[in-house]
Design an enzyme around this catalytic site. Sequence first.
Site, mmCIF file in Angstrom:
data_model
loop_
_atom_site.group_PDB
_atom_site.id
_atom_site.type_symbol
_atom_site.label_atom_id
_atom_site.label_comp_id
_atom_site.label_asym_id
_atom_site.label_seq_id
_atom_site.Cartn_x
_atom_site.Cartn_y
_atom_site.Cartn_z
ATOM 1 N N HIS A 55 0.843 -1.192 0.000
ATOM 2 C CA HIS A 55 0.000 0.000 0.000
ATOM 3 C C HIS A 55 0.881 1.246 0.000
ATOM 4 O O HIS A 55 2.068 1.185 0.358
ATOM 5 C CB HIS A 55 -0.911 0.011 1.227
ATOM 6 C CG HIS A 55 -2.027 -0.992 1.162
ATOM 7 N ND1 HIS A 55 -3.105 -0.977 2.016
ATOM 8 C CD2 HIS A 55 -2.219 -2.036 0.312
ATOM 9 C CE1 HIS A 55 -3.925 -1.968 1.703
ATOM 10 N NE2 HIS A 55 -3.414 -2.627 0.684
ATOM 11 N N GLU A 57 1.061 3.883 1.954
ATOM 12 C CA GLU A 57 1.642 4.276 3.240
ATOM 13 C C GLU A 57 2.797 3.355 3.619
ATOM 14 O O GLU A 57 3.850 3.819 4.058
ATOM 15 C CB GLU A 57 0.568 4.256 4.340
ATOM 16 C CG GLU A 57 -0.602 5.212 4.091
ATOM 17 C CD GLU A 57 -1.761 4.538 3.379
ATOM 18 O OE1 GLU A 57 -1.538 3.669 2.502
ATOM 19 O OE2 GLU A 57 -2.919 4.896 3.698
ATOM 20 N N CYS A 85 -5.907 2.188 5.738
ATOM 21 C CA CYS A 85 -6.547 0.926 6.110
ATOM 22 C C CYS A 85 -5.930 0.446 7.428
ATOM 23 O O CYS A 85 -4.915 0.991 7.881
ATOM 24 C CB CYS A 85 -6.337 -0.106 5.001
ATOM 25 S SG CYS A 85 -4.677 -0.807 4.979
ATOM 26 N N CYS A 88 -2.132 -0.242 7.300
ATOM 27 C CA CYS A 88 -1.312 0.968 7.219
ATOM 28 C C CYS A 88 -1.362 1.750 8.525
ATOM 29 O O CYS A 88 -0.369 2.376 8.919
ATOM 30 C CB CYS A 88 -1.753 1.822 6.039
ATOM 31 S SG CYS A 88 -1.391 1.026 4.452
HETATM 32 ZN ZN LIG Z 1 -3.321 0.305 3.564
#
Ligand SMILES: [Zn+2]
Length: 158
Positions: A55, A57, A85, A88
């Site tokens: 992801h 991040e 999310c 993250c």
């Molecule tokens: Zn994430």
Amino acid sequence: MQGPNEEFMKVAVAEAIKGVNEGDGGPFGAVVVKDGKIVAKGHNMVIGNHDATAHAEVTAIRNACDALGTHDLSGCQLYTSCYPCPMCMGACLWARLNAIYFAATSTDAANADFDDSHFHEFVKNPITNEGRIWEQLKIDAYLAPFDEWKRKSDKVPY
Ligand SMILES: [Zn+2]
């Protein structure tokens, strides 16, 4: 500490668009800032890297740790194009980031077919359900890694 800087968020959003255009993954970007300067950028690379954890991040945090030569991002701020999310969020906590600024909300993401609300709900109440088994499985030596860690004289606590 200074408040948020919109210029850094513009870079995070531009990074998200770059990731989409390069076919790397979903429409998410992030930057890590320290002492008023961007030290690392990252965008979602889930598709390009065949990596479910890539992801924006996490990618930005990995790049920042690499750039700064440390696992500890205390004193750094994360600007992310969208609300993190649960994975993250965890990465932000482990990295010790002291501020997380997000632009779009989870609802905005859901409107683009990225709905992580069920993940956020699951973290609040991790249960086994028809979709997933989530249960403890003890073996005899299940605490051995912790014993080993406690005995280790040259460990680096974090
Ligand atoms: Zn994430």
